[in-house]
Design an enzyme around this catalytic site. Structure first.
Site: not given
Ligand code: RI2
Length: 294
Positions: A182, A113
């Protein structure tokens, strides 16, 4: 999705509250505090998975309930917001300095990512003159891997883009994996962009070191009390075009996944490299009793 990356999302939420406080024209402190609470809830609802946003927003509003005038509340929120953003940016730099020491000359790195914390580590190692190669996953469906390879290539790093399903076959060429976070739970699990757990499994199988780059405000106090991290699911239009599959076909589009602590070699934070088992201690030190009870 205009703002991507758990750190950037947290800074944006905090900055929005700071801007709101700066521009508030009313004179009733209770009304101001209510409006701030409404804004907090709206901001938090925008991205349910990244706890960075929750921590950033709560750090920005800390102490505001005790303010007795709009001027005091405004000053506090603006200063909390500036402080959070400054600490957040400094943390990324500190993680880069610490993490780069784990990269050796000649290493091949895999990342997933688009994590500014992980890319900071990789770019710092390159800046120090280490000869490295990087594989970056495409990261369907939003293809944030394109952002990653552009960033790495413009820094002059030898960069290869792979599709997500190539991870296991590429792992045999990889020395170390660096990913962002996250959310990190109290028991040291990592919640990160979907596909991260596959990288971790493949790395484990190939005996490749797996590092998580995470500012400590991505540690989740709520998980201490058994709360699960909500995994955001997004629209099916991210996966298929209209009419591409029959209506009877269900589409499942989870955006994040969870990697158990046992697949993580170390978490690189601004406070240093820690084991997943140390997350609780760091949470107590960082957030204190007040937020952990709350
Ligand atoms: P930084 C991103 O997801 C990725 O999952 C990335 O690993 C993580 O945030 C951390 O990014 P999203 O929140 O804070 O953009 O390291 O969906 O930039």
């Amino acid at each position: 999705m205009t703002i991507r990356g758990a750190g950037r999302i947290a800074r944006a939420g905090s900055t929005a509250l700071g801007d709101m406080a700066r521009e508030y024209a009313g004179s009733d402190v209770d009304a101001f505090i209510s409006e701030l609470a409404l804004a907090r809830d709206t901001i938090l609802a925008s991205r349910p998975t990244a706890v960075s946003l929750w921590n950033g927003v709560h750090a920005t509003l800390r102490g505001v309930d005790g303010c007795r005038s709009v001027a005091d509340a405004r000053e506090l929120v603006v200063s909390n917001s500036e402080d959070f953003v400054r600490r957040s940016l400094t943390a990324v730099e500190e993680i880069a300095r610490i993490g780069a020491k784990r990269i050796s000359d000649g290493d091949t790195i895999l990342t997933h990512c688009n994590s500014s914390a992980a890319l900071g580590v990789i770019k710092e190692a390159h800046r120090q003159g280490k000869d490295i190669r990087v594989y970056a996953t495409e990261s369907r469906p939003w293809r944030q891997g394109i952002l990653t390879v552009n960033d790495l290539a413009s820094a002059g790093i030898d960069t290869t883009l792979i599709i997500d399903s190539a991870v296991r076959s590429v792992m045999k060429r990889v020395d170390k994996v660096f990913v962002g976070a996250d959310t990190v739970t109290s028991h040291g699990a990592l919640v990160n962009k979907v596909g991260t757990s596959q990288l971790a499994l493949a790395a484990h199988e190939a005996r490749v070191q797996f590092y998580v780059c995470s500012e400590t405000y991505k540690f989740s106090p709520m998980t201490l009390y058994g709360d699960m991290v909500t995994i955001e699911e997004r629209d099916i239009s991210e996966v298929v075009r209209p009419g591409e599959v029959p209506d009877s076909v269900k589409i499942f589009n989870p955006v994040f996944d969870s990697t158990p602590a046992r697949y993580i070699d170390a978490i690189i934070t601004e406070l240093g490299m820690i084991s997943p088992g140390s997350v609780y201690d760091v949470m107590v030190r960082q957030f204190g009793d007040e937020i952990l009870r709350g």
